[in-house]
Motif scaffolding. Structure first.
Motif, PDB file in Angstrom:
ATOM      1  N   GLY A 147       0.783  -1.224   0.000  1.00 39.79           N
ATOM      2  CA  GLY A 147       0.000   0.000   0.000  1.00 39.79           C
ATOM      3  C   GLY A 147       0.815   1.273   0.000  1.00 39.79           C
ATOM      4  N   ASN A 148       2.118   1.198  -0.326  1.00 40.01           N
ATOM      5  CA  ASN A 148       3.003   2.364  -0.417  1.00 40.01           C
ATOM      6  C   ASN A 148       2.961   3.238   0.845  1.00 40.01           C
ATOM      7  OD1 ASN A 148       3.644   1.620  -3.056  1.00 40.01           O
ATOM      8  ND2 ASN A 148       1.946   2.799  -3.896  1.00 40.01           N
ATOM      9  N   PRO A 149       3.434   2.728   1.961  1.00 36.19           N
ATOM     10  CA  PRO A 149       3.395   3.522   3.192  1.00 36.19           C
ATOM     11  C   PRO A 149       4.370   4.704   3.145  1.00 36.19           C
ATOM     12  CG  PRO A 149       4.700   1.551   3.518  1.00 36.19           C
ATOM     13  CD  PRO A 149       4.086   1.430   2.153  1.00 36.19           C
ATOM     14  N   LEU A 150       4.057   5.745   3.890  1.00 42.80           N
ATOM     15  CA  LEU A 150       4.919   6.914   4.018  1.00 42.80           C
ATOM     16  C   LEU A 150       5.867   6.688   5.189  1.00 42.80           C
ATOM     17  CD1 LEU A 150       5.559   9.804   3.062  1.00 42.80           C
ATOM     18  CD2 LEU A 150       3.884  10.615   4.731  1.00 42.80           C
ATOM     19  N   ILE A 151       7.165   6.762   4.915  1.00 44.43           N
ATOM     20  CA  ILE A 151       8.184   6.429   5.911  1.00 44.43           C
ATOM     21  C   ILE A 151       8.979   7.678   6.268  1.00 44.43           C
ATOM     22  CG2 ILE A 151      10.155   4.958   6.437  1.00 44.43           C
ATOM     23  CD1 ILE A 151       7.585   3.409   5.974  1.00 44.43           C
ATOM     24  N   LEU A 152       9.168   7.893   7.561  1.00 45.52           N
ATOM     25  CA  LEU A 152       9.972   9.006   8.055  1.00 45.52           C
ATOM     26  C   LEU A 152      11.196   8.448   8.764  1.00 45.52           C
ATOM     27  CD1 LEU A 152      10.263  12.077   8.547  1.00 45.52           C
ATOM     28  CD2 LEU A 152       9.017  11.736  10.690  1.00 45.52           C
ATOM     29  N   GLY A 153      12.364   9.004   8.444  1.00 44.70           N
ATOM     30  CA  GLY A 153      13.579   8.500   9.072  1.00 44.70           C
ATOM     31  C   GLY A 153      14.711   9.490   8.972  1.00 44.70           C
ATOM     32  N   TRP A 179      29.199  10.079  11.778  1.00 42.30           N
ATOM     33  CA  TRP A 179      30.443  10.614  12.335  1.00 42.30           C
ATOM     34  C   TRP A 179      31.551  10.165  11.402  1.00 42.30           C
ATOM     35  CZ3 TRP A 179      34.078   7.708  15.902  1.00 42.30           C
ATOM     36  CH2 TRP A 179      35.215   8.484  16.160  1.00 42.30           C
ATOM     37  N   SER A 180      32.139  11.113  10.710  1.00 39.82           N
ATOM     38  CA  SER A 180      33.174  10.810   9.739  1.00 39.82           C
ATOM     39  C   SER A 180      32.625   9.844   8.689  1.00 39.82           C
ATOM     40  CB  SER A 180      34.408  10.259  10.449  1.00 39.82           C
ATOM     41  OG  SER A 180      35.492  10.117   9.576  1.00 39.82           O
ATOM     42  N   ILE A 181      33.143   8.627   8.607  1.00 37.74           N
ATOM     43  CA  ILE A 181      32.725   7.680   7.580  1.00 37.74           C
ATOM     44  C   ILE A 181      31.707   6.664   8.098  1.00 37.74           C
ATOM     45  CG2 ILE A 181      34.866   7.880   6.278  1.00 37.74           C
ATOM     46  CD1 ILE A 181      35.905   5.422   7.678  1.00 37.74           C
ATOM     47  N   LEU A 182      31.311   6.752   9.362  1.00 33.57           N
ATOM     48  CA  LEU A 182      30.378   5.810   9.966  1.00 33.57           C
ATOM     49  C   LEU A 182      29.016   6.457  10.151  1.00 33.57           C
ATOM     50  CD1 LEU A 182      32.703   4.307  12.724  1.00 33.57           C
ATOM     51  CD2 LEU A 182      32.218   3.346  10.472  1.00 33.57           C
ATOM     52  N   GLY A 183      27.948   5.680   9.929  1.00 32.50           N
ATOM     53  CA  GLY A 183      26.614   6.229  10.051  1.00 32.50           C
ATOM     54  C   GLY A 183      25.617   5.231  10.612  1.00 32.50           C
ATOM     55  N   TYR A 184      24.541   5.772  11.200  1.00 32.58           N
ATOM     56  CA  TYR A 184      23.421   4.957  11.686  1.00 32.58           C
ATOM     57  C   TYR A 184      22.126   5.617  11.254  1.00 32.58           C
ATOM     58  CZ  TYR A 184      19.768   3.100  14.670  1.00 32.58           C
ATOM     59  OH  TYR A 184      18.587   2.556  15.114  1.00 32.58           O
ATOM     60  N   GLY A 185      21.194   4.796  10.754  1.00 29.38           N
ATOM     61  CA  GLY A 185      19.920   5.329  10.310  1.00 29.38           C
ATOM     62  C   GLY A 185      18.754   4.504  10.815  1.00 29.38           C
ATOM     63  N   THR A 190       4.782  -1.276  12.531  1.00 26.49           N
ATOM     64  CA  THR A 190       4.863  -2.516  11.763  1.00 26.49           C
ATOM     65  C   THR A 190       5.830  -2.401  10.603  1.00 26.49           C
ATOM     66  OG1 THR A 190       2.962  -1.805  10.455  1.00 26.49           O
ATOM     67  CG2 THR A 190       2.518  -3.176  12.372  1.00 26.49           C
ATOM     68  N   ASN A 191       6.271  -1.196  10.259  1.00 22.72           N
ATOM     69  CA  ASN A 191       7.260  -1.009   9.200  1.00 22.72           C
ATOM     70  C   ASN A 191       8.421  -0.202   9.769  1.00 22.72           C
ATOM     71  OD1 ASN A 191       5.574  -2.113   7.011  1.00 22.72           O
ATOM     72  ND2 ASN A 191       4.326  -0.305   7.386  1.00 22.72           N
ATOM     73  N   HIS A 192       9.585  -0.777   9.808  1.00 21.49           N
ATOM     74  CA  HIS A 192      10.737  -0.024  10.286  1.00 21.49           C
ATOM     75  C   HIS A 192      12.015  -0.630   9.728  1.00 21.49           C
ATOM     76  CE1 HIS A 192      11.780  -3.126  13.284  1.00 21.49           C
ATOM     77  NE2 HIS A 192      10.493  -3.204  13.503  1.00 21.49           N
ATOM     78  N   ARG A 193      13.067   0.167   9.739  1.00 20.15           N
ATOM     79  CA  ARG A 193      14.354  -0.245   9.190  1.00 20.15           C
ATOM     80  C   ARG A 193      15.469   0.346  10.029  1.00 20.15           C
ATOM     81  NH1 ARG A 193      16.860  -1.540   4.019  1.00 20.15           N
ATOM     82  NH2 ARG A 193      18.941  -0.628   3.922  1.00 20.15           N
ATOM     83  N   ASN A 194      16.479  -0.470  10.337  1.00 15.20           N
ATOM     84  CA  ASN A 194      17.704  -0.037  10.994  1.00 15.20           C
ATOM     85  C   ASN A 194      18.870  -0.257  10.041  1.00 15.20           C
ATOM     86  OD1 ASN A 194      17.180   0.522  14.082  1.00 15.20           O
ATOM     87  ND2 ASN A 194      15.925  -1.257  13.523  1.00 15.20           N
ATOM     88  N   SER A 195      19.825   0.655  10.076  1.00 13.55           N
ATOM     89  CA  SER A 195      20.954   0.539   9.149  1.00 13.55           C
ATOM     90  C   SER A 195      22.222   1.098   9.777  1.00 13.55           C
ATOM     91  CB  SER A 195      20.646   1.293   7.849  1.00 13.55           C
ATOM     92  OG  SER A 195      21.753   1.274   6.980  1.00 13.55           O
ATOM     93  N   PHE A 196      23.308   0.336   9.698  1.00 16.65           N
ATOM     94  CA  PHE A 196      24.641   0.787  10.071  1.00 16.65           C
ATOM     95  C   PHE A 196      25.480   0.814   8.799  1.00 16.65           C
ATOM     96  CE2 PHE A 196      22.864  -1.178  13.832  1.00 16.65           C
ATOM     97  CZ  PHE A 196      23.203  -0.288  14.843  1.00 16.65           C
ATOM     98  N   THR A 197      26.105   1.948   8.515  1.00 16.71           N
ATOM     99  CA  THR A 197      26.770   2.122   7.220  1.00 16.71           C
ATOM    100  C   THR A 197      28.226   2.534   7.380  1.00 16.71           C
ATOM    101  OG1 THR A 197      26.098   4.443   7.064  1.00 16.71           O
ATOM    102  CG2 THR A 197      24.614   2.800   6.120  1.00 16.71           C
ATOM    103  N   LEU A 198      29.014   2.160   6.372  1.00 10.94           N
ATOM    104  CA  LEU A 198      30.386   2.613   6.216  1.00 10.94           C
ATOM    105  C   LEU A 198      30.497   3.184   4.807  1.00 10.94           C
ATOM    106  CD1 LEU A 198      33.438   2.675   7.103  1.00 10.94           C
ATOM    107  CD2 LEU A 198      33.646   0.446   5.968  1.00 10.94           C
ATOM    108  N   ASN A 199      30.739   4.490   4.704  1.00  4.34           N
ATOM    109  CA  ASN A 199      30.823   5.158   3.411  1.00  4.34           C
ATOM    110  C   ASN A 199      32.230   5.698   3.197  1.00  4.34           C
ATOM    111  OD1 ASN A 199      28.157   4.736   2.686  1.00  4.34           O
ATOM    112  ND2 ASN A 199      27.440   6.608   3.670  1.00  4.34           N
ATOM    113  N   THR A 200      33.002   5.048   2.351  1.00  6.38           N
ATOM    114  CA  THR A 200      34.342   5.510   2.018  1.00  6.38           C
ATOM    115  C   THR A 200      34.504   5.479   0.509  1.00  6.38           C
ATOM    116  OG1 THR A 200      35.554   3.413   1.938  1.00  6.38           O
ATOM    117  CG2 THR A 200      35.106   4.337   4.123  1.00  6.38           C
TER     118      THR A 200
END
Length: 377
Positions: free
Chosen positions: A119-125, A130-136, A153-163
């Motif tokens: 149903g195409n939910p609207l997601i806010l996040g 910090w430097s090259i590390l991220g959390y969303g 009922t809809n959620h997402r966690n993310s740990f990222t490394l951007n280099t």
């Protein structure tokens, strides 16, 4: 008498000389001690005459260490890429999630299928880097009940490394939302028959990519928002991914008409699969104006899948080769301090056995706005 006097004077001279030698020895020893003390003082840096360097604070040491790591991973040709100039980044996201499911069956000798879409939910996040590390973290705003708590009922966690060299992400998401049955083979559907809220899925995944042309092509500029691409450039990419996906289908939530007439071999209770995949693809960044970027990335993947399905069809465990595709595109404006843009992320996963198949495609369209602060020295 004169001889005795001369002898006494000679003895006194000898005693005096011996005493003088003793004093000199003591003075030399004392001087050596002083020299040793001075050496110790020099080595420990406690002498008043030394210039003592001020000690750096623990926070500054951490920042300096982070800068060194960042310079190694984010090293680039500055004619093509402007690297991250700030220590911290915050960004807000408003996105739409879309899931598509297609079940196929040939148990009855004919090909039947049923398709559903979310149903195409609207997601806010948002993300914090910090430097090259991220959390969303992202969640469905429609499922927040501020008066009586929350029902997420809809959620997402993310740990990222951007280099520049390596990009990686560890993520989890859960989706349990209303869906619509868009079609069933040889079965006309009314509006009330299409409504369905018995579909849910969850996933844990790890993705990593190595950028070959990391000096001139910037993946962070295209999708990480912590760099700016100044000139057009592309790069081949090698990736690895691992994910566990689970999909639950509650047939009791079907309308009475659909439940009575649908081919039962299309239905299942639970599907889970593990994917180990290696991907190889290409990405291209088009810097069409100053601070503006249009980016596209395509990564076909070939992997090994262990899948398990249970339900009205026969229970089976399947191990086979899997093929998937990850497609990303973005358009951004970024002046190194403030950035804004859109990102499209599209994934396809498919499960197949001899007479049953399930294809799960999900995509996200995000609008992102962010701000960098605490400029690096």
């Amino acid at each position: 008498m004169k001889k005795l006097s001369a002898f006494c004077i000679l003895m006194m001279c000898c005693l005096f000389l011996n005493a003088q030698e003793g004093v000199d020895s003591v003075c030399a020893a004392d001087s050596a001690r002083v020299a040793d003390v001075a050496y110790v003082a020099d080595s420990t840096g406690t002498a008043d005459s030394l210039q003592v360097k001020p000690r750096k604070s623990f926070f500054k040491k951490i920042l300096n260490f982070a800068d060194g790591v960042t310079n190694f991973f984010m090293g680039c040709d500055t004619d093509y890429v402007t690297p991250q100039l700030y220590e911290f980044t915050t960004q807000a996201e408003l996105s739409y999630w879309h899931d598509y499911y297609r079940m196929t069956s040939s148990h009855t000798g004919t090909n039947n299928s049923m398709t559903l879409q979310s149903g195409n939910p609207l997601i806010l996040g948002g993300y914090v880097y910090w430097s090259i590390l991220g959390y969303g973290y992202s969640t469905d705003v429609k499922n927040l009940n501020f008066r009586g708590g929350s029902k997420i009922t809809n959620h997402r966690n993310s740990f990222t490394l951007n280099t520049a060299r390596i990009v990686a992400e560890i993520y989890t998401f859960k989706s349990g939302k209303s869906a619509e049955i868009t079609g069933i083979t040889n079965l006309p559907l009314k509006k009330e028959d299409k409504e369905f809220d018995g579909l849910s899925s969850e996933c844990f995944g790890i993705d990593a990519q190595y950028i070959f042309n990391h000096k001139r092509y910037s993946w962070p500029a295209a999708f990480g928002e912590n760099a700016v691409q100044r000139r057009n450039q592309g790069s081949w990419k090698l990736g690895f991914s691992y994910n566990i996906t689970k999909v639950d289908f509650d047939a009791s939530r079907l309308s009475p008409y659909v439940a009575e007439h649908v081919d039962s071999t299309l239905l299942f209770n639970h599907v889970s699969y593990r994917d180990y995949a290696v991907s190889f693809g290409y990405g291209y960044n088009w810097a069409f104006r100053r601070n503006c970027l249009l980016a596209v990335s395509v990564l076909p993947a070939l992997g090994y899948r262990h899948a398990d399905i249970s339900g009205k069809v026969e229970h089976s465990i399947l191990r086979k080769i899997s093929t998937d595709v990850v497609f990303r595109a973005s358009i951004f404006w970024n002046n190194t301090r403030v950035f804004s843009g859109f990102v499209l992320d599209f994934h396809t996963y498919s499960y197949r056995e001899h007479k049953f198949g399930l294809t799960n495609t999900y995509g996200t369209l995000k609008y992102i706005i962010g701000f960098n602060f605490l400029k690096k020295k």
